[in-house]
Enzyme design. Structure first.
Site, PDB file in Angstrom:
ATOM      1  N   LYS B 184       0.864  -1.189   0.000  1.00 20.91           N
ATOM      2  CA  LYS B 184       0.000   0.000   0.000  1.00 20.91           C
ATOM      3  C   LYS B 184       0.897   1.235   0.000  1.00 20.91           C
ATOM      4  O   LYS B 184       1.518   1.562   1.005  1.00 20.91           O
ATOM      5  CB  LYS B 184      -0.894  -0.020   1.251  1.00 20.91           C
ATOM      6  CG  LYS B 184      -2.208   0.730   1.089  1.00 20.91           C
ATOM      7  CD  LYS B 184      -2.093   2.226   1.060  1.00 20.91           C
ATOM      8  CE  LYS B 184      -1.934   2.824   2.448  1.00 20.91           C
ATOM      9  NZ  LYS B 184      -1.808   4.317   2.374  1.00 20.91           N
ATOM     10  N   GLY B 236       6.814   4.549   8.667  1.00 22.20           N
ATOM     11  CA  GLY B 236       5.980   5.733   8.820  1.00 22.20           C
ATOM     12  C   GLY B 236       6.114   6.297  10.216  1.00 22.20           C
ATOM     13  O   GLY B 236       7.139   6.108  10.868  1.00 22.20           O
ATOM     14  N   SER B 237       5.066   6.941  10.676  1.00 29.02           N
ATOM     15  CA  SER B 237       5.152   7.639  11.954  1.00 29.02           C
ATOM     16  C   SER B 237       5.090   6.667  13.123  1.00 29.02           C
ATOM     17  O   SER B 237       4.514   5.582  13.021  1.00 29.02           O
ATOM     18  CB  SER B 237       4.020   8.654  12.074  1.00 29.02           C
ATOM     19  OG  SER B 237       2.806   7.980  12.291  1.00 29.02           O
ATOM     20  N   THR B 238       5.671   7.075  14.257  1.00 26.88           N
ATOM     21  CA  THR B 238       5.636   6.245  15.456  1.00 26.88           C
ATOM     22  C   THR B 238       4.197   6.049  15.921  1.00 26.88           C
ATOM     23  O   THR B 238       3.820   4.976  16.373  1.00 26.88           O
ATOM     24  CB  THR B 238       6.506   6.875  16.558  1.00 26.88           C
ATOM     25  OG1 THR B 238       7.873   6.830  16.122  1.00 26.88           O
ATOM     26  CG2 THR B 238       6.397   6.124  17.866  1.00 26.88           C
ATOM     27  N   GLU B 239       3.393   7.077  15.752  1.00 25.18           N
ATOM     28  CA  GLU B 239       1.994   6.987  16.180  1.00 25.18           C
ATOM     29  C   GLU B 239       1.247   5.878  15.431  1.00 25.18           C
ATOM     30  O   GLU B 239       0.567   5.044  16.036  1.00 25.18           O
ATOM     31  CB  GLU B 239       1.338   8.345  15.928  1.00 25.18           C
ATOM     32  CG  GLU B 239      -0.022   8.507  16.523  1.00 25.18           C
ATOM     33  CD  GLU B 239      -0.673   9.802  16.035  1.00 25.18           C
ATOM     34  OE1 GLU B 239       0.065  10.738  15.674  1.00 25.18           O
ATOM     35  OE2 GLU B 239      -1.914   9.846  16.014  1.00 25.18           O
ATOM     36  N   GLY B 241       2.700   3.468  13.867  1.00 23.28           N
ATOM     37  CA  GLY B 241       3.403   2.237  14.225  1.00 23.28           C
ATOM     38  C   GLY B 241       2.816   1.592  15.466  1.00 23.28           C
ATOM     39  O   GLY B 241       2.647   0.375  15.536  1.00 23.28           O
ATOM     40  N   GLU B 258       9.579   0.604  10.964  1.00 20.49           N
ATOM     41  CA  GLU B 258      10.623   1.612  10.825  1.00 20.49           C
ATOM     42  C   GLU B 258       9.929   2.953  10.999  1.00 20.49           C
ATOM     43  O   GLU B 258       9.160   3.373  10.139  1.00 20.49           O
ATOM     44  CB  GLU B 258      11.308   1.463   9.458  1.00 20.49           C
ATOM     45  CG  GLU B 258      12.701   2.047   9.424  1.00 20.49           C
ATOM     46  CD  GLU B 258      12.705   3.484   8.986  1.00 20.49           C
ATOM     47  OE1 GLU B 258      12.533   4.346   9.870  1.00 20.49           O
ATOM     48  OE2 GLU B 258      12.861   3.736   7.783  1.00 20.49           O
ATOM     49  N   CYS B 292      13.138  10.215   8.020  1.00 14.58           N
ATOM     50  CA  CYS B 292      12.973   9.746   9.397  1.00 14.58           C
ATOM     51  C   CYS B 292      14.293   9.809  10.151  1.00 14.58           C
ATOM     52  O   CYS B 292      14.306   9.989  11.361  1.00 14.58           O
ATOM     53  CB  CYS B 292      12.411   8.334   9.408  1.00 14.58           C
ATOM     54  SG  CYS B 292      13.225   7.254   8.236  1.00 14.58           S
ATOM     55  N   GLU B 389       9.495  15.015  16.377  1.00 16.86           N
ATOM     56  CA  GLU B 389       9.936  14.914  15.002  1.00 16.86           C
ATOM     57  C   GLU B 389       9.151  15.921  14.152  1.00 16.86           C
ATOM     58  O   GLU B 389       7.925  15.879  14.103  1.00 16.86           O
ATOM     59  CB  GLU B 389       9.683  13.498  14.471  1.00 16.86           C
ATOM     60  CG  GLU B 389      10.189  13.319  13.066  1.00 16.86           C
ATOM     61  CD  GLU B 389      10.032  11.884  12.571  1.00 16.86           C
ATOM     62  OE1 GLU B 389       8.976  11.280  12.822  1.00 16.86           O
ATOM     63  OE2 GLU B 389      10.973  11.392  11.925  1.00 16.86           O
TER      64      GLU B 389
END
Lengths: 288, 482
Positions: B184, B236-239, B241, B258, B292, B389
């Site tokens: 995706k 992508g973003s930690t959120e 993730g 990641e 990142c 970030e």
């Protein structure tokens, strides 16, 4: 048999290199498989869990910074000291797990040998899991495995010593420090192991052993921001899922548990080392 | 933007790429209609609509996963490993042959300077396929046991900052290890992935081995939560993730993440200052800071702080911000209005929390999404611009006195993706490297990537590695690994 009255041991926690009672003051009764009273174990609280995380974090720098050779010798020393107390461990395992003396002794022997196996790994991990990286540029590229940090370990519920050593030793061999919640019903060999660790040059705080209930302390460890990874070996399926979900909040490394408690006598390979190692890739300049 | 030097425009031609007015999903080897509401993808430098792209619904994702499963069972799984490798070599070659086309399309859809898409994104994407192609028939030598096995169907969700390169980082190792893929792409940058689908067709890759399902967050959720997906990989973003790790909890799915970063770039007083300034610029302004592993926290030894900052500002004054298609451009467009709003919000915090903001002179284009290269000095470690970030061209400068203080400040973050060290002293570089809790450490350079070098984070920057022998582990199971 002499008619001397035995001196019984008070089983306490092993925390920060000392043997305190639970700060909560709670204890619970431990029985053998036939229901006879064995001892009162300290019933660790969530506060004990948090204290253990502080101790493990404080100990991390020294343990992870020790040379691999040194860590290997310390872990081998654990095997040496355990060997000398094999009879005591055998008695505790036999009572707690309902095994014959011979079978209990076999489990103790396997546990000692497991320390030896992991002691030999400490100075080979970098060679086996690391690499030099032939990058397309003027850099010396290399990757090294490094310990993840503080690992929360929910020890197996059934195998009170071999299972415990099988999950704890790899965490230490990789250079991590550990907060362990022992088997709830069979906690006594863990505290005796704590006595071995305390006299084997394992620095205080590297291993913290909490006797009590994984369902009570586990959730606090799973969401603790200063815990880097969690081994769910001793968590039953519904709890394991809840803890994995909660561990996601801080992106913890999670070692899942199979539906059935595994056969701890099997060769573990690297399966319990990899999850608690990070890889650091370095680009060092080349030039004159 | 005014500059010390005047440059005539040197625009790259966009005629090399033929953008279709609309695209379907790539499922089972062909383009099919999606059943979700189509989305429009825009050129962030002009806000021009480039194309309309299908959105994959849950049902579309299910079709793609079934196609991937069929291919895994019938063609790709049983195939001779050497032949799998040859397909990947073909793909690498096709990417090289059509490199300019990919570079132009990437720049149009993403907003990054053509110089970067041409010299970094596309060549590295090809290199990743070439590298992993060679692994396909050598996996028993990868140190993962004598007979490592593929996992099955990999569901992969990638970001918008390096659309084609992240595709390569995900697809190449998955295919080399014998898995099949449902990918995706990011909502705002789907076009190079769809062009990659044409490459798969040109390579005669068996249908279903690679499936590309475009869409937004909903589509991604459908991919990662599909019950027949064996492996989830996300960048992508930690959120996001965290939400993926939650969704995968309690399943048998393997997961690699990641995520974000807040990298320290440490400049010691013995560093080659001019070279360091180039590296600082590369560290934070490469790809508009949409990286990142960007070096967003500059830690400068106190004695050289003023010299470094002055030199840095002089250098930033010569950077050209503008038309990404111009071959002279250094900073292109911010990828989306949403991201621009986020950068503005965090930069505003910098000022209200007491840091000093500096930006070069010059005008930005009227249309599109732009943000000037920005340097904050007088930053405290407690400021949001030192902790969060930004994912934009915003640098926070702090100082240190001793190496121990530098390490402590560098590690004072919930992230741990990358770090930089600038020093002429090799022993110091290696000592500090050893103490940094970060997955990639660059010494006297920054933002270097190579398929042979495993990449990934410590702490909340994620887990698992991409690239190198270590990266293969994410897509294989063996006797000692569940």
């Amino acid at each position: 048999m002499s008619d001397r009255l035995a001196v019984r041991k008070t089983y306490k926690l092993y925390l920060g290199g000392a043997f305190p009672r639970s700060e909560s003051g709670r204890t619970y009764e431990v029985h053998d498989t036939r229901g006879h009273f064995l001892a009162n174990a300290a019933w660790a609280s969530r506060k004990d869990g948090r204290d253990a995380v502080v101790a493990a974090r404080s100990a991390f720098g020294k343990w992870s910074g020790a040379t691999a050779y040194n860590r290997g010798q310390v872990l081998y020393r654990v095997a040496e000291v355990m060997e000398g107390r094999a009879a005591q461990f055998t008695e505790e395992v036999a009572a707690g797990e309902g095994l014959s003396t011979a079978k209990a002794r076999a489990a103790v022997d396997a546990a000692i040998d497991r320390w030896v196996w992991y002691a030999g790994w400490t100075d080979k991990l970098a060679a086996v899991l690391g690499s030099t990286n032939p990058v397309a540029g003027p850099y010396f590229g290399f990757s090294v495995p490094e310990p993840t940090g503080v690992v929360a370990v929910l020890a197996p519920q059934r195998s009170s010593l071999l299972g415990l050593v099988s999950v704890l030793a790899p965490v230490l061999a990789a250079g991590n420090t550990a907060v362990v919640v022992t088997s709830k019903e069979r906690p006594l060999p863990a505290i005796t192991l704590g006595e071995v660790l305390a006299t084997s040059d394992v620095p205080g705080g590297v291993v913290n052993l909490l006797t009590g209930d994984a369902a009570e302390i586990g959730p606090w460890l799973a969401e603790h921001a200063d815990v880097d990874a969690i081994d769910l070996a001793g968590a039953p399926a519904p709890l394991a899922m809840e803890l994995e979900r909660s561990a996601a909040g801080t992106i913890k490394r999670v070692l899942r548990t199979p539906a059935e408690e595994p056969d701890w006598t099997a060769d573990p390979g690297l399966s319990r080392l990899r999850p608690f190692l990070e890889t650091k890739s370095v680009w060092h300049p080349i030039g004159v | 933007m005014t500059s010390l030097f005047e440059y005539a425009p040197a625009p790259e031609s966009r005629s090399i790429v033929d953008i279709r007015p609309s695209y379907g999903l790539f499922v089972d080897g062909e383009f099919v209609d999606g059943t979700g509401t189509p989305l429009k993808t825009v050129n962030p430098a002009t806000e021009e609509v480039l194309s309309e792209v299908a959105t994959g619904s849950e049902e579309d994702v299910d079709r793609a996963v079934r196609a991937a499963r069929r291919a895994f069972v019938k063609t790709w799984g049983p195939m001779r490993p050497a032949d799998r490798g040859k397909y990947l070599f073909r793909i690498a070659r096709l990417l090289q042959e059509r490199a300019r086309e990919f570079a132009v399309l990437e720049t149009l859809d993403n907003g990054k300077p053509i110089r970067e898409s041409r010299d970094v994104d596309v060549p590295l994407a090809a290199a990743h396929f070439f590298y992993h192609a060679g692994w396909a028939d050598k996996l028993e030598h990868a140190g993962l046991g004598p007979a490592p096995r593929p996992l099955g169907v990999a569901g992969q969700v990638i970001p918008w900052n390096f659309p084609l390169l992240m595709l390569a980082w995900k697809v190449a190792p998955a295919l080399a290890t014998g898995n099949t893929v449902v990918l995706k792409p990011a909502e705002t940058t789907p076009l190079t992935a769809l062009l990659f689908a044409e490459i798969c067709q040109q390579a005669d890759l068996p249908p279903g081995v690679v499936n590309i399902v475009t869409g937004a967050g909903e589509t991604g959720r459908a991919v990662i939560s599909h019950p027949d997906v064996d492996k989830v990989a996300f960048t992508g973003s930690t959120e996001v993730g965290r939400s993926i790790a939650r969704a995968v909890a309690g399943t048998e799915k393997r997961l690699t993440l990641e995520l974000g970063g807040k990298a320290a770039n440490i400049v010691f007083d013995d560093a080659p200052i001019d070279q360091a300034v180039e590296g600082i610029v590369r560290g934070i302004f490469f790809n508009q800071g949409h990286v990142c592993c960007a070096g967003s926290r500059l830690l400068v030894q106190e004695s050289v702080h003023d010299e470094v900052v002055a030199s840095l500002q002089r250098r930033i004054g010569t950077l050209r911000v503008g038309d990404p298609m111009d071959k002279n451009t250094d900073l292109g467009a911010i990828n989306s209005a949403e991201q621009l709003a986020r950068i503005r919000e965090l930069a505003a915090f910098g000022e209200t929390e007491g840091a000093t903001c500096w930006q070069p002179e010059g005008e930005l284009p009227d249309r599109g999404f732009w943000f000037k290269p920005t340097v904050f000095t007088d930053v405290s470690p407690a400021h949001r611009i030192a902790r969060d970030e930004v994912f934009g061209p915003v640098l926070s400068v702090m100082t240190f006195r001793t190496p121990d203080e530098a390490v402590a400040k560098a590690n004072n973050t919930t992230y741990g993706l990358s770090a930089g060290i600038w020093s002429e002293k090799g022993s110091r570089i290696l000592k500090v490297t050893d103490q940094l809790r970060a997955g990639v450490v660059w010494a006297n350079t920054f933002n270097e990537f190579d398929p042979t070098s495993p990449f990934g984070g410590y702490k909340q920057s994620g887990y698992g590695r991409e690239g190198g022998r270590q990266g293969l582990a994410a897509y294989l199971s063996s006797g000692d690994q569940k």
